[in-house]
Design a protein around this motif. Structure first.
Motif, PDB file in Angstrom:
ATOM      1  N   MET A   1      17.153  17.114 -10.242  1.00 40.73           N
ATOM      2  CA  MET A   1      17.965  15.906 -10.173  1.00 40.73           C
ATOM      3  C   MET A   1      17.690  15.197  -8.845  1.00 40.73           C
ATOM      4  N   GLU A   2      17.547  13.908  -8.925  1.00 39.42           N
ATOM      5  CA  GLU A   2      17.257  13.127  -7.719  1.00 39.42           C
ATOM      6  C   GLU A   2      18.529  12.918  -6.905  1.00 39.42           C
ATOM      7  N   ASN A   3      18.366  12.997  -5.589  1.00 44.14           N
ATOM      8  CA  ASN A   3      19.511  12.718  -4.730  1.00 44.14           C
ATOM      9  C   ASN A   3      19.551  11.224  -4.415  1.00 44.14           C
ATOM     10  N   ILE A   4      20.609  10.795  -3.768  1.00 40.40           N
ATOM     11  CA  ILE A   4      20.809   9.372  -3.489  1.00 40.40           C
ATOM     12  C   ILE A   4      19.740   8.832  -2.540  1.00 40.40           C
ATOM     13  N   GLY A   5      19.274   9.662  -1.589  1.00 39.49           N
ATOM     14  CA  GLY A   5      18.238   9.228  -0.657  1.00 39.49           C
ATOM     15  C   GLY A   5      16.947   8.894  -1.357  1.00 39.49           C
ATOM     16  N   SER A   6      16.603   9.693  -2.349  1.00 44.35           N
ATOM     17  CA  SER A   6      15.374   9.455  -3.111  1.00 44.35           C
ATOM     18  C   SER A   6      15.470   8.149  -3.903  1.00 44.35           C
ATOM     19  N   LYS A   7      16.647   7.905  -4.459  1.00 42.87           N
ATOM     20  CA  LYS A   7      16.848   6.665  -5.217  1.00 42.87           C
ATOM     21  C   LYS A   7      16.805   5.444  -4.301  1.00 42.87           C
ATOM     22  N   LEU A   8      17.408   5.566  -3.120  1.00 40.11           N
ATOM     23  CA  LEU A   8      17.373   4.451  -2.170  1.00 40.11           C
ATOM     24  C   LEU A   8      15.957   4.207  -1.669  1.00 40.11           C
ATOM     25  N   ARG A   9      15.195   5.279  -1.496  1.00 42.59           N
ATOM     26  CA  ARG A   9      13.806   5.140  -1.066  1.00 42.59           C
ATOM     27  C   ARG A   9      12.997   4.376  -2.119  1.00 42.59           C
ATOM     28  N   LYS A  10      13.174   4.742  -3.394  1.00 46.48           N
ATOM     29  CA  LYS A  10      12.460   4.051  -4.472  1.00 46.48           C
ATOM     30  C   LYS A  10      12.931   2.601  -4.600  1.00 46.48           C
ATOM     31  N   GLY A  11      14.231   2.368  -4.420  1.00 43.75           N
ATOM     32  CA  GLY A  11      14.759   1.010  -4.453  1.00 43.75           C
ATOM     33  C   GLY A  11      14.211   0.163  -3.317  1.00 43.75           C
ATOM     34  N   GLY A  12      14.100   0.762  -2.144  1.00 41.93           N
ATOM     35  CA  GLY A  12      13.512   0.055  -1.003  1.00 41.93           C
ATOM     36  C   GLY A  12      12.070  -0.309  -1.254  1.00 41.93           C
ATOM     37  N   LEU A  13      11.327   0.612  -1.850  1.00 41.74           N
ATOM     38  CA  LEU A  13       9.925   0.334  -2.185  1.00 41.74           C
ATOM     39  C   LEU A  13       9.837  -0.806  -3.194  1.00 41.74           C
ATOM     40  N   LEU A  14      10.732  -0.814  -4.169  1.00 41.77           N
ATOM     41  CA  LEU A  14      10.755  -1.882  -5.166  1.00 41.77           C
ATOM     42  C   LEU A  14      11.076  -3.231  -4.525  1.00 41.77           C
ATOM     43  N   LEU A  15      12.072  -3.273  -3.643  1.00 41.08           N
ATOM     44  CA  LEU A  15      12.423  -4.520  -2.962  1.00 41.08           C
ATOM     45  C   LEU A  15      11.267  -5.048  -2.121  1.00 41.08           C
ATOM     46  N   ALA A  16      10.643  -4.145  -1.365  1.00 37.15           N
ATOM     47  CA  ALA A  16       9.519  -4.556  -0.525  1.00 37.15           C
ATOM     48  C   ALA A  16       8.357  -5.052  -1.384  1.00 37.15           C
ATOM     49  N   ALA A  17       8.075  -4.359  -2.477  1.00 41.00           N
ATOM     50  CA  ALA A  17       6.983  -4.780  -3.361  1.00 41.00           C
ATOM     51  C   ALA A  17       7.271  -6.142  -3.978  1.00 41.00           C
ATOM     52  N   MET A  18       8.516  -6.357  -4.403  1.00 42.51           N
ATOM     53  CA  MET A  18       8.870  -7.654  -4.977  1.00 42.51           C
ATOM     54  C   MET A  18       8.745  -8.761  -3.938  1.00 42.51           C
ATOM     55  N   GLY A  19       9.149  -8.478  -2.705  1.00 37.48           N
ATOM     56  CA  GLY A  19       9.021  -9.466  -1.636  1.00 37.48           C
ATOM     57  C   GLY A  19       7.571  -9.805  -1.353  1.00 37.48           C
ATOM     58  N   ILE A  20       6.703  -8.781  -1.313  1.00 35.55           N
ATOM     59  CA  ILE A  20       5.287  -9.014  -1.047  1.00 35.55           C
ATOM     60  C   ILE A  20       4.635  -9.766  -2.191  1.00 35.55           C
ATOM     61  N   ILE A  21       4.935  -9.370  -3.424  1.00 30.59           N
ATOM     62  CA  ILE A  21       4.363 -10.065  -4.587  1.00 30.59           C
ATOM     63  C   ILE A  21       4.832 -11.510  -4.616  1.00 30.59           C
ATOM     64  N   SER A  22       6.113 -11.739  -4.361  1.00 35.23           N
ATOM     65  CA  SER A  22       6.648 -13.100  -4.326  1.00 35.23           C
ATOM     66  C   SER A  22       5.985 -13.916  -3.221  1.00 35.23           C
ATOM     67  N   PHE A  23       5.757 -13.279  -2.079  1.00 36.19           N
ATOM     68  CA  PHE A  23       5.094 -13.930  -0.946  1.00 36.19           C
ATOM     69  C   PHE A  23       3.697 -14.402  -1.341  1.00 36.19           C
ATOM     70  N   VAL A  24       2.931 -13.524  -1.965  1.00 35.87           N
ATOM     71  CA  VAL A  24       1.556 -13.863  -2.356  1.00 35.87           C
ATOM     72  C   VAL A  24       1.550 -14.918  -3.453  1.00 35.87           C
ATOM     73  N   LEU A  25       2.403 -14.750  -4.460  1.00 39.17           N
ATOM     74  CA  LEU A  25       2.418 -15.706  -5.565  1.00 39.17           C
ATOM     75  C   LEU A  25       2.889 -17.088  -5.139  1.00 39.17           C
ATOM     76  N   SER A  26       3.785 -17.153  -4.151  1.00 43.21           N
ATOM     77  CA  SER A  26       4.292 -18.454  -3.722  1.00 43.21           C
ATOM     78  C   SER A  26       3.199 -19.288  -3.051  1.00 43.21           C
ATOM     79  N   ILE A  27       2.198 -18.627  -2.516  1.00 39.45           N
ATOM     80  CA  ILE A  27       1.066 -19.362  -1.937  1.00 39.45           C
ATOM     81  C   ILE A  27       0.359 -20.174  -3.017  1.00 39.45           C
ATOM     82  N   PHE A  28       0.344 -19.646  -4.254  1.00 35.66           N
ATOM     83  CA  PHE A  28      -0.292 -20.319  -5.385  1.00 35.66           C
ATOM     84  C   PHE A  28       0.706 -21.070  -6.254  1.00 35.66           C
ATOM     85  N   ASN A  29       1.897 -21.335  -5.719  1.00 37.04           N
ATOM     86  CA  ASN A  29       2.980 -22.054  -6.417  1.00 37.04           C
ATOM     87  C   ASN A  29       3.457 -21.338  -7.681  1.00 37.04           C
TER      88      ASN A  29
END
Length: 74
Positions: free
Chosen positions: A1-29
């Protein structure tokens, strides 16, 4: 069973990835459908939100990744 720290770590990775993808895509409108709302407040605010997503997600990933490493050593 995953603990809360592991879930927050995965959530943080997801947020950072979404921010980076949004950053790159916004360059191309393009943007992720989930984050299309951030440009409704203006271009500058949209960039600030992207940066906060990247920094905040990265911080969660790093902080909770270290805790997981400490637990593995013990």
């Amino acid at each position: 069973m995953e603990n809360i720290g592991s879930k927050l770590r995965k959530g943080g990775l997801l947020l950072a990835a979404m921010g980076i993808i949004s950053f790159v895509l916004s360059i191309f409108n393009y943007n992720l459908r989930l984050l299309a709302w951030i440009d409704n407040w203006g271009n500058t605010t949209g960039w600030i939100i992207r940066i906060v997503l990247i920094i905040g997600g990265g911080a969660l990933f790093i902080l909770f990744g270290r805790e997981e490493e400490k637990e593995d050593e013990a």
